[in-house]
Motif scaffolding. Structure first.
Motif, PDB file in Angstrom:
ATOM      1  N   ARG A  49       0.846  -1.203   0.000  1.00 16.48           N
ATOM      2  CA  ARG A  49       0.000   0.000   0.000  1.00 16.48           C
ATOM      3  C   ARG A  49       0.876   1.246   0.000  1.00 16.48           C
ATOM      4  O   ARG A  49       1.621   1.481   0.946  1.00 16.48           O
ATOM      5  CB  ARG A  49      -0.913   0.004   1.224  1.00 16.48           C
ATOM      6  CG  ARG A  49      -1.862  -1.167   1.253  1.00 16.48           C
ATOM      7  CD  ARG A  49      -2.698  -1.199   2.533  1.00 16.48           C
ATOM      8  NE  ARG A  49      -3.287  -2.492   2.770  1.00 16.48           N
ATOM      9  CZ  ARG A  49      -4.315  -2.994   2.108  1.00 16.48           C
ATOM     10  NH1 ARG A  49      -4.866  -2.306   1.139  1.00 16.48           N
ATOM     11  NH2 ARG A  49      -4.799  -4.191   2.399  1.00 16.48           N
ATOM     12  N   LEU A  50       0.750   2.025  -1.075  1.00 21.98           N
ATOM     13  CA  LEU A  50       1.559   3.230  -1.233  1.00 21.98           C
ATOM     14  C   LEU A  50       0.668   4.400  -1.633  1.00 21.98           C
ATOM     15  O   LEU A  50      -0.506   4.223  -1.945  1.00 21.98           O
ATOM     16  CB  LEU A  50       2.633   3.001  -2.306  1.00 21.98           C
ATOM     17  CG  LEU A  50       3.588   1.826  -2.071  1.00 21.98           C
ATOM     18  CD1 LEU A  50       4.501   1.646  -3.266  1.00 21.98           C
ATOM     19  CD2 LEU A  50       4.390   2.024  -0.797  1.00 21.98           C
ATOM     20  N   ARG A  51       1.264   5.583  -1.645  1.00 21.54           N
ATOM     21  CA  ARG A  51       0.553   6.791  -2.089  1.00 21.54           C
ATOM     22  C   ARG A  51       1.378   7.443  -3.190  1.00 21.54           C
ATOM     23  O   ARG A  51       2.595   7.514  -3.088  1.00 21.54           O
ATOM     24  CB  ARG A  51       0.347   7.753  -0.921  1.00 21.54           C
ATOM     25  CG  ARG A  51      -0.584   7.163   0.138  1.00 21.54           C
ATOM     26  CD  ARG A  51      -0.894   8.097   1.270  1.00 21.54           C
ATOM     27  NE  ARG A  51      -1.547   9.333   0.875  1.00 21.54           N
ATOM     28  CZ  ARG A  51      -2.835   9.466   0.523  1.00 21.54           C
ATOM     29  NH1 ARG A  51      -3.610   8.411   0.482  1.00 21.54           N
ATOM     30  NH2 ARG A  51      -3.340  10.639   0.217  1.00 21.54           N
ATOM     31  N   ASP A  63      -4.126   6.663  -2.830  1.00 18.63           N
ATOM     32  CA  ASP A  63      -3.694   5.318  -2.465  1.00 18.63           C
ATOM     33  C   ASP A  63      -3.628   4.442  -3.707  1.00 18.63           C
ATOM     34  O   ASP A  63      -4.486   4.543  -4.589  1.00 18.63           O
ATOM     35  CB  ASP A  63      -4.693   4.685  -1.490  1.00 18.63           C
ATOM     36  CG  ASP A  63      -4.758   5.408  -0.162  1.00 18.63           C
ATOM     37  OD1 ASP A  63      -3.737   5.965   0.267  1.00 18.63           O
ATOM     38  OD2 ASP A  63      -5.843   5.415   0.445  1.00 18.63           O
ATOM     39  N   VAL A  64      -2.621   3.580  -3.739  1.00 24.09           N
ATOM     40  CA  VAL A  64      -2.570   2.495  -4.714  1.00 24.09           C
ATOM     41  C   VAL A  64      -2.191   1.233  -3.949  1.00 24.09           C
ATOM     42  O   VAL A  64      -1.500   1.296  -2.929  1.00 24.09           O
ATOM     43  CB  VAL A  64      -1.569   2.761  -5.875  1.00 24.09           C
ATOM     44  CG1 VAL A  64      -2.057   3.878  -6.776  1.00 24.09           C
ATOM     45  CG2 VAL A  64      -0.167   3.041  -5.377  1.00 24.09           C
ATOM     46  N   VAL A  65      -2.674   0.106  -4.429  1.00 22.31           N
ATOM     47  CA  VAL A  65      -2.377  -1.185  -3.814  1.00 22.31           C
ATOM     48  C   VAL A  65      -1.717  -2.043  -4.885  1.00 22.31           C
ATOM     49  O   VAL A  65      -2.300  -2.290  -5.941  1.00 22.31           O
ATOM     50  CB  VAL A  65      -3.646  -1.865  -3.263  1.00 22.31           C
ATOM     51  CG1 VAL A  65      -3.289  -3.196  -2.605  1.00 22.31           C
ATOM     52  CG2 VAL A  65      -4.367  -0.949  -2.282  1.00 22.31           C
ATOM     53  N   ILE A  66      -0.495  -2.485  -4.596  1.00 20.42           N
ATOM     54  CA  ILE A  66       0.318  -3.181  -5.590  1.00 20.42           C
ATOM     55  C   ILE A  66       0.490  -4.642  -5.202  1.00 20.42           C
ATOM     56  O   ILE A  66       0.843  -4.957  -4.059  1.00 20.42           O
ATOM     57  CB  ILE A  66       1.697  -2.498  -5.721  1.00 20.42           C
ATOM     58  CG1 ILE A  66       1.509  -1.026  -6.101  1.00 20.42           C
ATOM     59  CG2 ILE A  66       2.576  -3.235  -6.724  1.00 20.42           C
ATOM     60  CD1 ILE A  66       2.781  -0.210  -6.069  1.00 20.42           C
ATOM     61  N   ASN A  67       0.249  -5.520  -6.185  1.00 20.66           N
ATOM     62  CA  ASN A  67       0.499  -6.949  -6.023  1.00 20.66           C
ATOM     63  C   ASN A  67       1.475  -7.379  -7.104  1.00 20.66           C
ATOM     64  O   ASN A  67       1.279  -7.067  -8.284  1.00 20.66           O
ATOM     65  CB  ASN A  67      -0.799  -7.751  -6.105  1.00 20.66           C
ATOM     66  CG  ASN A  67      -1.615  -7.579  -4.839  1.00 20.66           C
ATOM     67  OD1 ASN A  67      -1.335  -8.213  -3.836  1.00 20.66           O
ATOM     68  ND2 ASN A  67      -2.586  -6.680  -4.866  1.00 20.66           N
ATOM     69  N   ILE A  68       2.518  -8.074  -6.672  1.00 19.47           N
ATOM     70  CA  ILE A  68       3.610  -8.455  -7.564  1.00 19.47           C
ATOM     71  C   ILE A  68       3.824  -9.959  -7.473  1.00 19.47           C
ATOM     72  O   ILE A  68       3.811 -10.534  -6.380  1.00 19.47           O
ATOM     73  CB  ILE A  68       4.912  -7.725  -7.161  1.00 19.47           C
ATOM     74  CG1 ILE A  68       4.731  -6.202  -7.294  1.00 19.47           C
ATOM     75  CG2 ILE A  68       6.098  -8.224  -7.967  1.00 19.47           C
ATOM     76  CD1 ILE A  68       5.849  -5.385  -6.676  1.00 19.47           C
ATOM     77  N   GLU A  69       4.046 -10.558  -8.625  1.00 18.90           N
ATOM     78  CA  GLU A  69       4.403 -11.977  -8.702  1.00 18.90           C
ATOM     79  C   GLU A  69       5.649 -12.076  -9.565  1.00 18.90           C
ATOM     80  O   GLU A  69       5.666 -11.604 -10.697  1.00 18.90           O
ATOM     81  CB  GLU A  69       3.252 -12.761  -9.333  1.00 18.90           C
ATOM     82  CG  GLU A  69       3.498 -14.238  -9.474  1.00 18.90           C
ATOM     83  CD  GLU A  69       2.301 -14.955 -10.084  1.00 18.90           C
ATOM     84  OE1 GLU A  69       2.519 -15.799 -10.975  1.00 18.90           O
ATOM     85  OE2 GLU A  69       1.152 -14.658  -9.691  1.00 18.90           O
ATOM     86  N   ASP A 116      -4.086  -1.664  -7.990  1.00 19.72           N
ATOM     87  CA  ASP A 116      -5.449  -1.194  -7.744  1.00 19.72           C
ATOM     88  C   ASP A 116      -5.401   0.278  -7.377  1.00 19.72           C
ATOM     89  O   ASP A 116      -4.516   0.716  -6.634  1.00 19.72           O
ATOM     90  CB  ASP A 116      -6.081  -1.957  -6.574  1.00 19.72           C
ATOM     91  CG  ASP A 116      -6.502  -3.348  -6.957  1.00 19.72           C
ATOM     92  OD1 ASP A 116      -7.690  -3.530  -7.250  1.00 19.72           O
ATOM     93  OD2 ASP A 116      -5.641  -4.244  -6.956  1.00 19.72           O
ATOM     94  N   LYS A 117      -6.388   0.999  -7.880  1.00 16.23           N
ATOM     95  CA  LYS A 117      -6.574   2.403  -7.529  1.00 16.23           C
ATOM     96  C   LYS A 117      -7.922   2.485  -6.813  1.00 16.23           C
ATOM     97  O   LYS A 117      -8.967   2.625  -7.445  1.00 16.23           O
ATOM     98  CB  LYS A 117      -6.548   3.240  -8.811  1.00 16.23           C
ATOM     99  CG  LYS A 117      -6.518   4.717  -8.597  1.00 16.23           C
ATOM    100  CD  LYS A 117      -6.405   5.436  -9.949  1.00 16.23           C
ATOM    101  CE  LYS A 117      -6.701   6.894  -9.801  1.00 16.23           C
ATOM    102  NZ  LYS A 117      -6.725   7.605 -11.076  1.00 16.23           N
ATOM    103  N   PRO A 118      -7.896   2.338  -5.462  1.00 17.43           N
ATOM    104  CA  PRO A 118      -9.154   2.395  -4.711  1.00 17.43           C
ATOM    105  C   PRO A 118      -9.845   3.750  -4.890  1.00 17.43           C
ATOM    106  O   PRO A 118      -9.178   4.761  -5.096  1.00 17.43           O
ATOM    107  CB  PRO A 118      -8.714   2.211  -3.254  1.00 17.43           C
ATOM    108  CG  PRO A 118      -7.362   1.601  -3.329  1.00 17.43           C
ATOM    109  CD  PRO A 118      -6.753   2.113  -4.606  1.00 17.43           C
ATOM    110  N   VAL A 127     -10.348   0.220  -9.119  1.00 17.96           N
ATOM    111  CA  VAL A 127     -10.067  -0.107 -10.516  1.00 17.96           C
ATOM    112  C   VAL A 127      -8.652  -0.645 -10.525  1.00 17.96           C
ATOM    113  O   VAL A 127      -7.773  -0.092  -9.854  1.00 17.96           O
ATOM    114  CB  VAL A 127     -10.174   1.138 -11.421  1.00 17.96           C
ATOM    115  CG1 VAL A 127      -9.675   0.839 -12.818  1.00 17.96           C
ATOM    116  CG2 VAL A 127     -11.600   1.643 -11.458  1.00 17.96           C
ATOM    117  N   SER A 128      -8.415  -1.733 -11.253  1.00 15.94           N
ATOM    118  CA  SER A 128      -7.064  -2.282 -11.288  1.00 15.94           C
ATOM    119  C   SER A 128      -6.636  -2.550 -12.718  1.00 15.94           C
ATOM    120  O   SER A 128      -7.464  -2.679 -13.624  1.00 15.94           O
ATOM    121  CB  SER A 128      -6.973  -3.564 -10.463  1.00 15.94           C
ATOM    122  OG  SER A 128      -7.748  -4.587 -11.045  1.00 15.94           O
TER     123      SER A 128
END
Length: 130
Positions: free
Chosen positions: A24-26, A41-47, A111-113, A122-123
């Motif tokens: 979770r970052l800004r 806020d943005v929520v990042i998921n990385i694989e 994701d952009k909550p 929206v992601s």
């Protein structure tokens, strides 16, 4: 050592997968005037996929992919950046995650909550294969 897992060289392993979940970052993201003036806020998921055979056998940090270094680069880029489009932000993060030559796949979803009034977020997802 009688442990059945003591000798890793007897079998082969598939790709190792590192998952960084809900970072979770800004950042400044968007092209509307209010989006350009206020961080969101943005929520990042990385694989990240990579062959880890050497690190399995050696148990040496130098032989492993250092996810802490990757995460620090992502954090710095996102928090210090300004982005008009989610596509650009996601592509930049994929590039950071793909820098190490042993990475065979990097997949990023951001994701952009609160981007849409009646949606949780929206992601956008992108991936890079080597």
């Amino acid at each position: 050592m009688s442990n059945q897992y003591a000798n890793h060289s007897q079998g082969s392993y598939s790709q190792a997968v590192i998952n960084i979940t809900n970072l979770r970052l800004r950042t400044y993201i968007g092209f509307n005037p209010e989006e350009r003036e206020k961080q969101q806020d943005v929520v990042i998921n990385i694989e990240i996929h990579y062959p880890a055979d050497k690190s399995f056998q050696s148990d040496n940090v130098a032989d492993a992919l250092n996810y802490k270094i990757i995460t620090k680069k992502v954090i710095q880029h996102v928090e210090e950046g300004r982005f008009l489009l989610l596509e650009k932000l996601v592509a930049d993060v994929v590039d950071i995650c793909s820098e190490h030559p042993s990475v065979t796949l990097a997949k990023v979803t951001i994701d952009k909550p609160h981007a849409l009034r009646f949606a949780d977020s929206v992601s956008l997802s992108l991936e890079h294969r080597r």
